[in-house]
Motif scaffolding. Sequence first.
Motif, short mmCIF file in Angstrom:
data_model
loop_
_atom_site.label_atom_id
_atom_site.label_comp_id
_atom_site.label_asym_id
_atom_site.label_seq_id
_atom_site.Cartn_x
_atom_site.Cartn_y
_atom_site.Cartn_z
N GLY A 232 0.79 -1.34 0.02
CA GLY A 232 0.16 -0.32 0.31
C GLY A 232 0.28 1.08 -0.40
N GLY A 233 0.72 2.58 0.13
CA GLY A 233 0.55 3.53 0.15
C GLY A 233 0.06 4.55 -0.57
N ALA A 234 0.50 6.28 -0.36
CA ALA A 234 -0.65 7.18 -0.30
C ALA A 234 0.02 8.15 -1.01
CB ALA A 234 0.14 8.26 1.68
N ILE A 235 -0.71 8.23 -2.28
CA ILE A 235 -0.58 9.35 -2.94
C ILE A 235 -1.25 11.25 -2.86
CG2 ILE A 235 -0.41 10.13 -5.50
CD1 ILE A 235 -0.20 6.60 -5.58
N LEU A 236 -0.23 11.54 -3.19
CA LEU A 236 -0.81 13.50 -2.76
C LEU A 236 -0.45 14.14 -4.05
CD1 LEU A 236 -2.81 15.44 -1.54
CD2 LEU A 236 -0.15 16.07 -1.21
N ASN A 237 -1.40 14.56 -5.40
CA ASN A 237 -1.23 15.30 -6.45
C ASN A 237 -1.16 16.69 -6.07
OD1 ASN A 237 -0.52 13.09 -7.99
ND2 ASN A 237 -2.39 12.84 -8.09
N LEU A 238 -0.95 17.64 -6.85
CA LEU A 238 -0.58 19.74 -6.62
C LEU A 238 -1.96 19.29 -7.88
CD1 LEU A 238 0.38 20.92 -3.70
CD2 LEU A 238 1.11 18.61 -4.15
N ALA B 87 -8.91 15.22 -12.36
CA ALA B 87 -9.12 13.47 -12.50
C ALA B 87 -8.24 12.61 -12.58
CB ALA B 87 -9.58 13.95 -14.32
N MET B 88 -6.96 12.32 -12.39
CA MET B 88 -6.23 11.43 -12.70
C MET B 88 -6.28 11.25 -10.96
SD MET B 88 -2.88 11.37 -15.07
CE MET B 88 -2.38 13.40 -14.28
N SER B 89 -5.85 11.65 -9.79
CA SER B 89 -6.40 11.80 -9.23
C SER B 89 -7.41 10.55 -8.08
CB SER B 89 -6.23 13.13 -7.24
OG SER B 89 -5.03 13.50 -7.85
#
Length: 254
Positions: free
Chosen positions: A130-136, A160-162
């Motif tokens: 698992g993991g965490a993704i953050l997009n600006l 949209a990708m997020s």
Amino acid sequence: MLKLENKVAIITGGGSGIGRAISELFASEGAYVHILDLNTEGAADVVKTIESRGGTARVHACNVGNQQEVVEIVQAIGQVDILVNNAGIAHVGNLEKCGEEDFERVFQVNVKGAYNALYAAIPAMKANGGGAILNLASIAAVVGIADRFAYSMSKGAIYAMSMSIARDYMADNIRSNSISPARVHTPFVDGFIAKNYPGQEAEMFEKLSKSQPIGRMATPEEIAKLALFLCSDDAGFITGNDYPIDGGFIKLNN
């Protein structure tokens, strides 16, 4: 207890501005920070600051628009717990003032760069459990900003990708969110004003500051604190959301 202890974080564009603030804060909370940036001089300065405070970080010279470069770097890193897609560039102009080269340049960094990092990091996160993704993203993803055609396009894609990543990878324990800042006072902003409004720097800075109902721009450190929360286990029940951090710009600008 440190919020990111024993976590490995990849931060694109971590050599300046918001990326620098995120890199420094994440490292102070125990993360091993990997900065992917073409600005290796700036990124090296960030690493020096992190190490002087007892943290751990490394610079990877990288053009995020080149998928092979990104994949090779992420594979060499191995464990990936956190990905922050921060690298980005801007363009001033409406559709008619946005040539094909301008459009492609913004797309390559802001959209393809984020895609490449996601493409490389998600297999590593799946292998890691698992993991965490953050997009600006940006307020430009959801409201009309004058003369920001290409930039708005790119940030809409980030939003949209997020959401797509959040939906597709829930079963893999991967969370994906985005944050949408209004204007943030960074060296980029100062350079942008100097380049586009020579001789009017003070006037334009004041005008841009007051476009936020709160009456000022955000600081990079304020953005970093929200990023820390969303990438930490404190936000374990949060995925598929965008968080405006905008001084009231979206809902109070009336």
